[in-house]
Design an enzyme around this catalytic site. Structure first.
Site, PDB file in Angstrom:
ATOM      1  N   TYR A 135     107.884  78.660 -18.057  1.00  0.00           N
ATOM      2  CA  TYR A 135     108.172  77.320 -17.542  1.00  0.00           C
ATOM      3  C   TYR A 135     109.640  77.117 -17.183  1.00  0.00           C
ATOM      4  O   TYR A 135     109.998  76.114 -16.562  1.00  0.00           O
ATOM      5  CB  TYR A 135     107.726  76.256 -18.546  1.00  0.00           C
ATOM      6  CG  TYR A 135     106.226  76.025 -18.497  1.00  0.00           C
ATOM      7  CD1 TYR A 135     105.649  75.411 -17.392  1.00  0.00           C
ATOM      8  CD2 TYR A 135     105.397  76.452 -19.527  1.00  0.00           C
ATOM      9  CE1 TYR A 135     104.278  75.218 -17.321  1.00  0.00           C
ATOM     10  CE2 TYR A 135     104.025  76.263 -19.467  1.00  0.00           C
ATOM     11  CZ  TYR A 135     103.474  75.649 -18.367  1.00  0.00           C
ATOM     12  OH  TYR A 135     102.111  75.462 -18.284  1.00  0.00           O
ATOM     13  N   GLU A 221      85.599  87.410 -37.190  1.00  0.00           N
ATOM     14  CA  GLU A 221      85.756  87.354 -35.731  1.00  0.00           C
ATOM     15  C   GLU A 221      85.906  85.936 -35.211  1.00  0.00           C
ATOM     16  O   GLU A 221      86.824  85.639 -34.444  1.00  0.00           O
ATOM     17  CB  GLU A 221      84.543  88.024 -35.059  1.00  0.00           C
ATOM     18  CG  GLU A 221      84.584  87.922 -33.541  1.00  0.00           C
ATOM     19  CD  GLU A 221      83.324  88.431 -32.866  1.00  0.00           C
ATOM     20  OE1 GLU A 221      83.175  88.201 -31.653  1.00  0.00           O
ATOM     21  OE2 GLU A 221      82.471  89.064 -33.553  1.00  0.00           O
ATOM     22  N   ASP A 274      80.385  89.876 -35.057  1.00  0.00           N
ATOM     23  CA  ASP A 274      79.037  89.818 -34.499  1.00  0.00           C
ATOM     24  C   ASP A 274      78.481  91.224 -34.331  1.00  0.00           C
ATOM     25  O   ASP A 274      79.220  92.190 -34.073  1.00  0.00           O
ATOM     26  CB  ASP A 274      79.051  89.127 -33.131  1.00  0.00           C
ATOM     27  CG  ASP A 274      79.185  87.619 -33.237  1.00  0.00           C
ATOM     28  OD1 ASP A 274      78.916  87.074 -34.320  1.00  0.00           O
ATOM     29  OD2 ASP A 274      79.562  86.985 -32.229  1.00  0.00           O
TER      30      ASP A 274
END
Length: 393
Positions: A135, A221, A274
Site C-alpha cells: 500500500y 486443519e 480431512d
C-alpha cells in the site's frame, strides 16, 4: 481420560524415534551449514550492499545489470531428507532477471525497490508488513501477490530467512491450550484464557519465555474443528495440550510457530486433517515443507509430525455412513496421484497404504463426518482413543 494426564502417556509415543530425529536434525544443521541463530542486521545490510555493488559494477562497464534468482517452482531443484523434508539442492538451476529485457525489466526494478525498503527497515530497526509495502505504492506493485513473491525471491537470493528482512506477514493461524509466552513488546500471552484461541504473533522470532506443561501438540486443519474442540473443552478433558490451526493451508508464521514449539519443548506433535488429498497435503507442508519455501526448510519443517487422522482406514474401521462420504473429484484424483509420487511417501509405507485405500475407494471424508456417529464423537471418543492406543502413523 486419566491415562492422557499421566506419565504413562509417553510410553505410547515412540520416544526413541523422536530422539533420533532430534539428533539427526542437529547433524543435518551442522553438515549443511544452516544458520540456526537469527541473522544479524549487519549481515542483512552487507548482503544487500553486495547485490547493489554488483549492479553498479555492471553499469560501470556499460553492461545491463542482471540478477540471478534460484528457481523455486520446480521439483528438479528439490531433494528429500527424512530429517529435514523438502530442501533445495546446493547446485540448483537459476533464472536470470535482466534489466534490459522488456519481459523482466519491471521485475528487476521491483526487486531493487523492495531491497531498498528492506535496507531502510533494517538500518532503522523497524518492521513493516507485506501489506504496508504494497500500500506504500499500489500502482507500482500492481498486486499484493507480486510483493509477496518478490519478498520470497529476495529471501532466497540473499539466503536469509524472511523474518530477518524486517518484513512481516499478518498471521491467520490461532493457538490455544496450555501455553504462555511473551511477545517482543513485552506483552504476556496466556493461551488458555481465550475461548476462541489466540492469534499467532506476526513476529514469531520475537516470541520469548515460552512455558507449557502440555504433553502433546495437536495441529488442526480447519478453524471450525479447532473451535469445536475448544467448545467441547478438549484441552481440559484430554490435556494438558496445545491446539493449533492454520485455518487451511498454513501461513509461514503458523509453520514457524509449530517449529518453535518443537525446538523449545520437543513434545509429540500430531496432525488432524480431512481425509482427502488436500488435507493430506496440508499435513505434509507442516511435516516436510513446500517446494516454494524449500530453501528455508530447516526453519519451517517438523519431520516428527505424526498423522493422527482422519485416516482412510479409519473410515472403514469406524463404519462411517456412506451418506457422510464424498466421491473424489477429478481434481482430487489428480492431487492423489501427485501425492503418491512424492519422495516422502516412498519412505512412509503406512502412508502409502492409506493413500492406496483412498485410491481404491475413490471416496473422501471431512473431519466433521464423524458427527454422523455422534455429535461429540471426535472429542470424546475418536481423539482420546487415538492418543491412548497409538492410532497414528
Amino acid at each position: 481420560m486419566a491415562f492422557l494426564q499421566s506419565p504413562d502417556f509417553f510410553d505410547c509415543v515412540d520416544c526413541h524415534r523422536m530422539s533420533l530425529v532430534r539428533a539427526v536434525l542437529k547433524v543435518e544443521d551442522e553438515v549443511c551449514g544452516i544458520a540456526v541463530e537469527p541473522v544479524t542486521s549487519s549481515q542483512v545490510i552487507v548482503a544487500i550492499e553486495k547485490i547493489v555493488q554488483g549492479v553498479l559494477e555492471s553499469l560501470s562497464r556499460n553492461e545491463a545489470p542482471v540478477l540471478t534468482v534460484e528457481n523455486r517452482s520446480t521439483w528438479s531443484n528439490i531433494e528429500f531428507s527424512d530429517s529435514v523434508g523438502l530442501q533445495m539442492v546446493k547446485d540448483c538451476s537459476t533464472r536470470k532477471i535482466r534489466s534490459d529485457c522488456p519481459r523482466s525489466a519491471l521485475h528487476f526494478a521491483l526487486i531493487m525497490k523492495i531491497l531498498s525498503v528492506i535496507y531502510k527497515l533494517v538500518q532503522t530497526d523497524t518492521y513493516a508488513t507485506k501489506r504496508d509495502v504494497f500500500y506504500d505504492n499500489v500502482q507500482l506493485y500492481g498486486s499484493q501477490k507480486t510483493v509477496d513473491s518478490i519478498i520470497i525471491d529476495i529471501s532466497c537470493m540473499l539466503k536469509i530467512p524472511r523474518r530477518s528482512l524486517h518484513i512481516l506477514s499478518t498471521s491467520k493461524g490461532c493457538v490455544a491450550g496450555d501455553l504462555v509466552f511473551t511477545e517482543e513488546d513485552g506483552t504476556r500471552v496466556i493461551c488458555n484464557t481465550n475461548s476462541s484461541g489466540v492469534l499467532i504473533p506476526s513476529n514469531v522470532d520475537g516470541v520469548l519465555n515460552m512455558r507449557t506443561q502440555a504433553r502433546f501438540v495437536l495441529i488442526i486443519e480447519k478453524d471450525a474443528t479447532f473451535q469445536r474442540l475448544l467448545d467441547d473443552d478438549f484441552c481440559g478433558k484430554c490435556g494438558p495440550c496445545i491446539l493449533i490451526t492454520g485455518k487451511g493451508v498454513p501461513d509461514l508464521n503458523t509453520r514457524f510457530f509449530v517449529r518453535k514449539l518443537w525446538d523449545t519443548f520437543q513434545i509429540p506433535i500430531f496432525a488432524l486433517v480431512d481425509c482427502d488429498p488436500h488435507g493430506i497435503e496440508i499435513m505434509c507442508i507442516y511435516k516436510y515443507g513446500s517446494v516454494s519455501m524449500s530453501f528455508e526448510a530447516h526453519h519451517l519443517t517438523v519431520p516428527s509430525v505424526a498423522w493422527l487422522g482422519l485416516l482412510p482406514s479409519d473410515i472403514e474401521r469406524l463404519n462411517v455412513p456412506q451418506r457422510a462420504l464424498i466421491p473424489l473429484s477429478e481434481e482430487d484424483q489428480k492431487k492423489l496421484r501427485s501425492l503418491e509420487k512424492r519422495p516422502y511417501v516412498a519412505s512412509q509405507p503406512l502412508w502409502k497404504r492409506e493413500l492406496e485405500i483412498m485410491t481404491l475407494r475413490k471416496m473422501k471424508a471431512e473431519i466433521q463426518s464423524l458427527t454422523s456417529l455422534s455429535p461429540t464423537y471426535l472429542s470424546r471418543v475418536y481423539l482420546p482413543n487415538k492418543l491412548q492406543y497409538g492410532g497414528w502413523i
